[in-house]
Design an enzyme around this catalytic site. Sequence first.
Site, PDB file in Angstrom:
ATOM      1  N   ASP A 128       0.813  -1.225   0.000  1.00  0.00           N
ATOM      2  CA  ASP A 128       0.000   0.000   0.000  1.00  0.00           C
ATOM      3  C   ASP A 128       0.848   1.278   0.000  1.00  0.00           C
ATOM      4  OD1 ASP A 128      -2.058  -1.787   0.205  1.00  0.00           O
ATOM      5  OD2 ASP A 128      -2.654  -1.273   2.246  1.00  0.00           O
TER       6      ASP A 128
ATOM      7  N   GLY B 117      -5.138  -0.869  -0.998  1.00  0.00           N
ATOM      8  CA  GLY B 117      -5.028   0.423  -0.316  1.00  0.00           C
ATOM      9  C   GLY B 117      -6.096   0.518   0.750  1.00  0.00           C
ATOM     10  N   ARG B 118      -5.756   0.005   1.924  1.00  0.00           N
ATOM     11  CA  ARG B 118      -6.728   0.008   3.027  1.00  0.00           C
ATOM     12  C   ARG B 118      -7.033   1.427   3.487  1.00  0.00           C
ATOM     13  NH1 ARG B 118      -6.111  -5.188   6.555  1.00  0.00           N
ATOM     14  NH2 ARG B 118      -3.989  -5.707   5.992  1.00  0.00           N
TER      15      ARG B 118
ATOM     16  N   MET C  78      -3.633 -11.154  -7.920  1.00  0.00           N
ATOM     17  CA  MET C  78      -2.773 -11.313  -9.109  1.00  0.00           C
ATOM     18  C   MET C  78      -1.609 -10.331  -9.028  1.00  0.00           C
ATOM     19  SD  MET C  78      -5.441 -11.986 -12.141  1.00  0.00           S
ATOM     20  CE  MET C  78      -4.154 -12.679 -13.138  1.00  0.00           C
TER      21      MET C  78
HETATM   22  O1  LIG Z   1      -6.265 -11.076   2.195  1.00  0.00           O
HETATM   23  P1  LIG Z   1      -5.085 -10.783   3.055  1.00  0.00           P
HETATM   24  O2  LIG Z   1      -3.928 -11.668   2.784  1.00  0.00           O
HETATM   25  O3  LIG Z   1      -5.405 -10.720   4.504  1.00  0.00           O
HETATM   26  O4  LIG Z   1      -4.569  -9.354   2.651  1.00  0.00           O
HETATM   27  C1  LIG Z   1      -5.387  -8.254   2.414  1.00  0.00           C
HETATM   28  C2  LIG Z   1      -4.608  -6.984   2.669  1.00  0.00           C
HETATM   29  O5  LIG Z   1      -3.275  -7.109   2.316  1.00  0.00           O
HETATM   30  C3  LIG Z   1      -2.810  -5.915   1.710  1.00  0.00           C
HETATM   31  O6  LIG Z   1      -2.567  -6.171   0.366  1.00  0.00           O
HETATM   32  C4  LIG Z   1      -1.542  -5.471   2.394  1.00  0.00           C
HETATM   33  O7  LIG Z   1      -1.713  -5.479   3.744  1.00  0.00           O
HETATM   34  P2  LIG Z   1      -0.495  -5.570   4.773  1.00  0.00           P
HETATM   35  O8  LIG Z   1       0.485  -4.532   4.352  1.00  0.00           O
HETATM   36  O9  LIG Z   1      -1.107  -5.291   6.105  1.00  0.00           O
HETATM   37  O10 LIG Z   1       0.101  -6.908   4.703  1.00  0.00           O
HETATM   38  C5  LIG Z   1      -3.947  -4.924   1.854  1.00  0.00           C
HETATM   39  O11 LIG Z   1      -3.969  -4.012   0.811  1.00  0.00           O
HETATM   40  C6  LIG Z   1      -5.131  -5.837   1.930  1.00  0.00           C
HETATM   41  O12 LIG Z   1      -6.186  -5.277   2.602  1.00  0.00           O
HETATM   42 MG   LIG Z   2      -0.443  -3.383   8.005  1.00  0.00          MG
END
Ligand SMILES: O=P(O)(O)OC[C@H]1O[C@](O)(COP(=O)(O)O)[C@@H](O)[C@@H]1O
Ligand SMILES: [Mg+2]
Length: 535
Positions: free
Chosen positions: A282, A326-327, A439
């Site tokens: 992100d 992008g949370r 992907m």
């Molecule tokens: O489905 P998963 O593996 O829990 O990951 C989802 C999350 O991982 C990310 O790609 C990255 O998150 P982190 O940086 O916390 O690992 C986020 O954009 C997304 O919300």
């Molecule tokens: Mg995190």
Amino acid sequence: MDISLSSSLFEISSSSFLSSPSTSFSPQPSLEPNAFKSLCFPPNLRSRSRIFLRKSLLSRQKLRVIKAAQSSKQAQNDGFVLEDVPHLTHFLPDLQSYPNPLQKSQAYAIVKNTFVSPEDVVAQNIVIQKDSPRGIHFRRAGPREKVYFKPEEVRACIVTCGGLCPGMNTVIREIVCGLNYMYDVQDILGIEEGYRGFYSKNTLKLSPKVVDDIHKRGGTFLRTSRGGHDTHKIVDNIQDRGINQVYIIGGDGTQRGAAVIYEEVKKRGLQVSVAGIPKTIDNDIAVIDKSFGFDTAVEEAQRAINAAHVEVLSVENGVGIVKLMGRYSGFIAMHATLASRDVDCCLIPESPFYLEGKGGLFNFIEERLKENGHLVIVIAEGAGQEYATADLNASADKDASGNQLLLDVGPWLSQKIKDYFTKVKKMAVNMKYIDPTYMIRAIPSNASDNIYCTLLAHSAVHGAMAGYTGFTVGPVSSRHAYIPIARVTERQNTVELTGRMWARVLSSTNQPSFVTPQDLIQDGVQKETVKEINK
Ligand SMILES: O=P(O)(O)OC[C@H]1O[C@](O)(COP(=O)(O)O)[C@@H](O)[C@@H]1O
Ligand SMILES: [Mg+2]
Ligand SMILES: Nc1ncnc2c1ncn2[C@@H]1O[C@H](COP(=O)(O)OP(=O)(O)O)[C@@H](O)[C@H]1O
């Protein structure tokens, strides 16, 4: 030993320069270069008086230059802040140091400056005004003349935590190869499946041969997990296994975990260096310029945007929606939009949007469909969360690490648009929805990210060998630096709505901004900023 660098070091060096000018009188580029030019004399000045005159002129000139140096140095020290990282000798003062084995390395034999000067620091802000304070600095990363580990006594371990990100394998590979090729370290362990692997799994023996081609694969060779951070169990395990260097690759949650491991190690007085390597697709980690894998992700996102564009170009009233990661920050969406030029509207978490009414998203879609017959929307996963939560009356769950699980805004938005146009506008839209998240995350890093990962890994290795601990590595103003972990976890980077980059997106898509300067005032943004954006 270069552990005590602080603003006082600059004061000491400048005052010693000033108190013994005859011994350390050397031109400094920042100090009036013309003053030194005027010290040159024509060669035919030979008489004693002339020599005397020259001497006194020289000393007057010297004095002037010294005074200039004094005031200039005082000005330079103004507001200088070094945010330093801990060193093992802070809690193990008797620790022995050794010459860095790189001194004998053939590869580095003709390098001009093999070792980073203890005085080298990296400025956090490189855009400054003439009279502004010197500001925050970090220690420059790189090899030091002295190390605090004998290579044959090093037992290093590497762990990866959190979500996937392109480049994790390159970082693992380069820590292993860096330790082995540069420092002749033979004992390197892989901790499998994240933090919980410390106490629930056997370790993996790593060598350059084992990791030789892992950078060509996506994912993490060591596997990963969320949750499972038990500080005591982890540090017990570090102690039991005789590990003395811990390399921790992961995002903000992981770095928080690394900080408490470091604190526990310090409390127990162990000679263990804890080095964090920041990972986040992100790109929301504070202080550092950019996180590894981000460029790769933006590049791969182009394929999804392009596919959506091709689809909507080929049908009537085509509406393409691409959901990107992008949370809490819209960097991937913003950069992918700017790079693509096929995007009509980019929605990010930082900028709340609304659907109905004048200036709303539905209005905009209708206009674009009238104008072009198609459009592409990019939405970051964290955008419109409050809207969707209220709309769906949903409750917030958490993942194993304690991160809030977000609602899937992609299908929600697709459905809202479809419903509006069929039910309210009596008009059929051709919806094409793409979610390329996994992907994108699963591919190997591109060439520039590979090089970046190499530098990160090597900086971490040099830092740990030099005895630094409780630090994170990363580029600050384009130079790699050692950053205290707390600095990268105390806040997350977000897209600045009042910044010029977001304005570039708005002007390239010509989408509604949804946010008025008045909204920003209500949100507590300084009036000055609002004035700026009104210009
Ligand atoms: O489905 P998963 O593996 O829990 O990951 C989802 C999350 O991982 C990310 O790609 C990255 O998150 P982190 O940086 O916390 O690992 C986020 O954009 C997304 O919300
Ligand atoms: Mg995190
Ligand atoms: N405040 C914290 N203290 C200790 N460990 C944490 C903390 N927050 C997260 N962690 C641990 O860090 C690891 C990764 O965190 P997570 O949020 O899933 O991913 P990321 O590091 O990418 O943000 C998990 O094992 C989690 O338990």
